[in-house]
Scaffold this motif. Structure first.
Motif, PDB file in Angstrom:
ATOM      1  N   LEU A 195       0.829  -1.204   0.000  1.00 45.40           N
ATOM      2  CA  LEU A 195       0.000   0.000   0.000  1.00 45.40           C
ATOM      3  C   LEU A 195       0.868   1.261   0.000  1.00 45.40           C
ATOM      4  CD1 LEU A 195      -2.962   0.897   0.146  1.00 45.40           C
ATOM      5  CD2 LEU A 195      -2.766   0.875   2.627  1.00 45.40           C
ATOM      6  N   SER A 196       1.949   1.245   0.777  1.00 49.69           N
ATOM      7  CA  SER A 196       2.826   2.419   0.835  1.00 49.69           C
ATOM      8  C   SER A 196       3.624   2.609  -0.467  1.00 49.69           C
ATOM      9  CB  SER A 196       3.791   2.319   2.020  1.00 49.69           C
ATOM     10  OG  SER A 196       4.765   1.321   1.788  1.00 49.69           O
ATOM     11  N   LEU A 197       3.854   1.526  -1.209  1.00 45.06           N
ATOM     12  CA  LEU A 197       4.633   1.606  -2.451  1.00 45.06           C
ATOM     13  C   LEU A 197       3.791   1.937  -3.678  1.00 45.06           C
ATOM     14  CD1 LEU A 197       6.978  -1.501  -2.037  1.00 45.06           C
ATOM     15  CD2 LEU A 197       7.636   0.907  -1.879  1.00 45.06           C
ATOM     16  N   GLU A 198       2.456   1.865  -3.552  1.00 48.55           N
ATOM     17  CA  GLU A 198       1.616   2.009  -4.735  1.00 48.55           C
ATOM     18  C   GLU A 198       1.693   3.389  -5.391  1.00 48.55           C
ATOM     19  OE1 GLU A 198      -2.537   1.366  -4.250  1.00 48.55           O
ATOM     20  OE2 GLU A 198      -2.777   3.023  -2.883  1.00 48.55           O
ATOM     21  N   SER A 199       2.010   4.434  -4.645  1.00 47.56           N
ATOM     22  CA  SER A 199       2.121   5.756  -5.279  1.00 47.56           C
ATOM     23  C   SER A 199       3.356   5.825  -6.180  1.00 47.56           C
ATOM     24  CB  SER A 199       2.161   6.863  -4.225  1.00 47.56           C
ATOM     25  OG  SER A 199       3.275   6.676  -3.377  1.00 47.56           O
ATOM     26  N   SER A 200       4.413   5.118  -5.807  1.00 55.28           N
ATOM     27  CA  SER A 200       5.631   5.091  -6.620  1.00 55.28           C
ATOM     28  C   SER A 200       5.527   4.098  -7.770  1.00 55.28           C
ATOM     29  CB  SER A 200       6.832   4.704  -5.762  1.00 55.28           C
ATOM     30  OG  SER A 200       6.971   5.578  -4.676  1.00 55.28           O
ATOM     31  N   TYR A 201       4.749   3.036  -7.589  1.00 48.74           N
ATOM     32  CA  TYR A 201       4.638   1.971  -8.577  1.00 48.74           C
ATOM     33  C   TYR A 201       3.163   1.705  -8.896  1.00 48.74           C
ATOM     34  CZ  TYR A 201       9.402   1.296  -6.967  1.00 48.74           C
ATOM     35  OH  TYR A 201      10.711   1.501  -6.614  1.00 48.74           O
ATOM     36  N   PRO A 202       2.593   2.415  -9.869  1.00 47.40           N
ATOM     37  CA  PRO A 202       1.169   2.276 -10.208  1.00 47.40           C
ATOM     38  C   PRO A 202       0.689   0.850 -10.501  1.00 47.40           C
ATOM     39  CG  PRO A 202       2.084   4.194 -11.296  1.00 47.40           C
ATOM     40  CD  PRO A 202       3.237   3.476 -10.652  1.00 47.40           C
ATOM     41  N   PRO A 203       1.514  -0.070 -11.066  1.00 42.95           N
ATOM     42  CA  PRO A 203       0.992  -1.428 -11.291  1.00 42.95           C
ATOM     43  C   PRO A 203       0.504  -2.117 -10.008  1.00 42.95           C
ATOM     44  CG  PRO A 203       3.025  -1.133 -12.527  1.00 42.95           C
ATOM     45  CD  PRO A 203       2.847   0.085 -11.653  1.00 42.95           C
ATOM     46  N   LEU A 204       0.986  -1.674  -8.844  1.00 42.24           N
ATOM     47  CA  LEU A 204       0.545  -2.282  -7.579  1.00 42.24           C
ATOM     48  C   LEU A 204      -0.938  -2.054  -7.314  1.00 42.24           C
ATOM     49  CD1 LEU A 204       3.468  -1.529  -5.109  1.00 42.24           C
ATOM     50  CD2 LEU A 204       2.803  -3.723  -6.056  1.00 42.24           C
ATOM     51  N   GLN A 205      -1.515  -1.017  -7.927  1.00 44.44           N
ATOM     52  CA  GLN A 205      -2.925  -0.715  -7.698  1.00 44.44           C
ATOM     53  C   GLN A 205      -3.845  -1.788  -8.270  1.00 44.44           C
ATOM     54  OE1 GLN A 205      -3.436   3.190  -9.340  1.00 44.44           O
ATOM     55  NE2 GLN A 205      -2.132   4.147  -7.812  1.00 44.44           N
ATOM     56  N   GLU A 206      -3.326  -2.578  -9.202  1.00 45.49           N
ATOM     57  CA  GLU A 206      -4.169  -3.542  -9.903  1.00 45.49           C
ATOM     58  C   GLU A 206      -3.966  -4.992  -9.464  1.00 45.49           C
ATOM     59  OE1 GLU A 206      -3.229  -2.930 -13.985  1.00 45.49           O
ATOM     60  OE2 GLU A 206      -3.466  -0.765 -13.804  1.00 45.49           O
ATOM     61  N   ILE A 207      -3.089  -5.241  -8.507  1.00 37.10           N
ATOM     62  CA  ILE A 207      -2.814  -6.636  -8.154  1.00 37.10           C
ATOM     63  C   ILE A 207      -3.719  -7.132  -7.025  1.00 37.10           C
ATOM     64  CG2 ILE A 207      -0.397  -6.448  -8.861  1.00 37.10           C
ATOM     65  CD1 ILE A 207       0.211  -6.737  -5.765  1.00 37.10           C
ATOM     66  N   ASN A 208      -3.875  -8.451  -6.974  1.00 35.04           N
ATOM     67  CA  ASN A 208      -4.584  -9.116  -5.880  1.00 35.04           C
ATOM     68  C   ASN A 208      -3.537  -9.836  -5.049  1.00 35.04           C
ATOM     69  OD1 ASN A 208      -7.395  -8.584  -6.500  1.00 35.04           O
ATOM     70  ND2 ASN A 208      -7.053  -9.855  -8.307  1.00 35.04           N
ATOM     71  N   PHE A 209      -3.352  -9.384  -3.823  1.00 37.60           N
ATOM     72  CA  PHE A 209      -2.368  -9.979  -2.924  1.00 37.60           C
ATOM     73  C   PHE A 209      -3.075 -10.976  -2.014  1.00 37.60           C
ATOM     74  CE2 PHE A 209      -0.311  -9.522   1.351  1.00 37.60           C
ATOM     75  CZ  PHE A 209       0.789 -10.307   1.073  1.00 37.60           C
ATOM     76  N   HIS A 210      -2.649 -12.251  -2.061  1.00 31.48           N
ATOM     77  CA  HIS A 210      -3.300 -13.303  -1.273  1.00 31.48           C
ATOM     78  C   HIS A 210      -2.606 -13.568   0.057  1.00 31.48           C
ATOM     79  CE1 HIS A 210      -6.178 -14.863  -4.305  1.00 31.48           C
ATOM     80  NE2 HIS A 210      -5.337 -14.284  -5.132  1.00 31.48           N
ATOM     81  N   LYS A 211      -1.277 -13.741  -0.001  1.00 31.21           N
ATOM     82  CA  LYS A 211      -0.574 -14.180   1.205  1.00 31.21           C
ATOM     83  C   LYS A 211       0.913 -13.926   1.066  1.00 31.21           C
ATOM     84  CE  LYS A 211      -0.760 -18.020   4.399  1.00 31.21           C
ATOM     85  NZ  LYS A 211      -1.024 -17.111   5.475  1.00 31.21           N
ATOM     86  N   ALA A 212       1.603 -13.856   2.194  1.00 28.67           N
ATOM     87  CA  ALA A 212       3.059 -13.756   2.231  1.00 28.67           C
ATOM     88  C   ALA A 212       3.585 -14.870   3.131  1.00 28.67           C
ATOM     89  CB  ALA A 212       3.493 -12.402   2.773  1.00 28.67           C
ATOM     90  N   VAL A 213       4.637 -15.535   2.667  1.00 30.25           N
ATOM     91  CA  VAL A 213       5.258 -16.606   3.443  1.00 30.25           C
ATOM     92  C   VAL A 213       6.748 -16.307   3.513  1.00 30.25           C
ATOM     93  CG1 VAL A 213       5.736 -19.079   3.529  1.00 30.25           C
ATOM     94  CG2 VAL A 213       3.546 -18.281   2.654  1.00 30.25           C
ATOM     95  N   THR A 214       7.321 -16.369   4.717  1.00 27.70           N
ATOM     96  CA  THR A 214       8.753 -16.102   4.859  1.00 27.70           C
ATOM     97  C   THR A 214       9.464 -17.317   5.438  1.00 27.70           C
ATOM     98  OG1 THR A 214       8.477 -15.196   7.076  1.00 27.70           O
ATOM     99  CG2 THR A 214       8.428 -13.627   5.266  1.00 27.70           C
ATOM    100  N   THR A 215      10.715 -17.454   5.027  1.00 31.37           N
ATOM    101  CA  THR A 215      11.579 -18.491   5.569  1.00 31.37           C
ATOM    102  C   THR A 215      13.010 -18.185   5.180  1.00 31.37           C
ATOM    103  OG1 THR A 215      12.001 -20.856   5.711  1.00 31.37           O
ATOM    104  CG2 THR A 215      11.251 -20.063   3.604  1.00 31.37           C
ATOM    105  N   ASP A 216      13.936 -18.311   6.091  1.00 34.95           N
ATOM    106  CA  ASP A 216      15.375 -18.189   5.847  1.00 34.95           C
ATOM    107  C   ASP A 216      15.771 -17.193   4.763  1.00 34.95           C
ATOM    108  OD1 ASP A 216      15.894 -20.056   7.808  1.00 34.95           O
ATOM    109  OD2 ASP A 216      15.958 -21.735   6.415  1.00 34.95           O
ATOM    110  N   GLY A 217      15.404 -15.955   4.907  1.00 30.68           N
ATOM    111  CA  GLY A 217      15.847 -14.931   3.965  1.00 30.68           C
ATOM    112  C   GLY A 217      15.057 -14.851   2.681  1.00 30.68           C
ATOM    113  N   ILE A 218      13.983 -15.631   2.553  1.00 26.73           N
ATOM    114  CA  ILE A 218      13.146 -15.583   1.350  1.00 26.73           C
ATOM    115  C   ILE A 218      11.729 -15.166   1.743  1.00 26.73           C
ATOM    116  CG2 ILE A 218      12.101 -16.926  -0.515  1.00 26.73           C
ATOM    117  CD1 ILE A 218      14.590 -18.595  -0.650  1.00 26.73           C
TER     118      ILE A 218
END
Length: 170
Positions: A42-65
């Motif tokens: 949300l904070s990056l969407e003003s700098s990167y307009p393509p973010l306004q159109e994406i559907n974000f489902h989930k984030a998974v983290t593990t060992d630096g990824i």
């Protein structure tokens, strides 16, 4: 505004969860990481307009990824602009970012997960106890892959419940 599938817009924008979203967090339907990444997008969407159109489902983290699970067709939107969006997310989180499409078949999921390394073969191994493993044979091109294999295995387990056996062919 990036559309976060399991959290209402107001909660994401304000950082304060309504009772429905709070219940989803308690049940484990969403995680604190999901909320943090949703707010970052949300904070990056003003700098990167393509973010306004994406559907974000989930984030998974593990060992630096950090694996971002996005809607069908949204991977290309995030990769447009020379990967600046991914670099920015990576810099802000301090993690290597992988983009994965929600749904889709296992082959596409694995190709996205192991990119840029080419997959030669994918096999299913049925074990005597009734469980199964997915054997992935990758093409080795001289140097080590740009990721830790165990971290990739962990992401596949968390996202799809897949147990991977990864091998390299010369």
């Amino acid at each position: 505004m990036p559309k976060m599938v399991n959290v209402c817009h107001f909660c994401l924008k304000s950082g304060i969860l309504c009772s429905k979203c709070q219940a989803k967090l308690k049940k484990g339907e969403i995680s604190q990481t999901d909320l943090e990444i949703g707010q970052l997008l949300l904070s990056l969407e003003s700098s990167y307009p393509p973010l306004q159109e994406i559907n974000f489902h989930k984030a998974v983290t593990t060992d630096g990824i950090l694996a971002l699970i996005v809607g069908k067709g949204d991977v290309t939107k995030l990769l447009s602009g020379g990967g600046k969006v991914l670099r920015s997310i990576g810099e802000k989180t301090g993690k290597n970012v992988r983009l994965l499409e929600a749904g889709g078949d296992d082959r596409k999921f694995l190709e996205d997960l192991f990119a840029p390394v080419s997959i030669l073969t994918i096999n299913t191994i049925w074990l005597p106890d009734g469980s199964r493993e997915t054997r992935v044979i990758l093409r080795r091109r001289g140097r080590r892959p740009p990721f830790e294999v165990q971290a990739i295995k962990d992401i596949a387990q968390k996202v799809r419940g897949m147990t991977l056996r990864v091998e390299f062919a010369d």
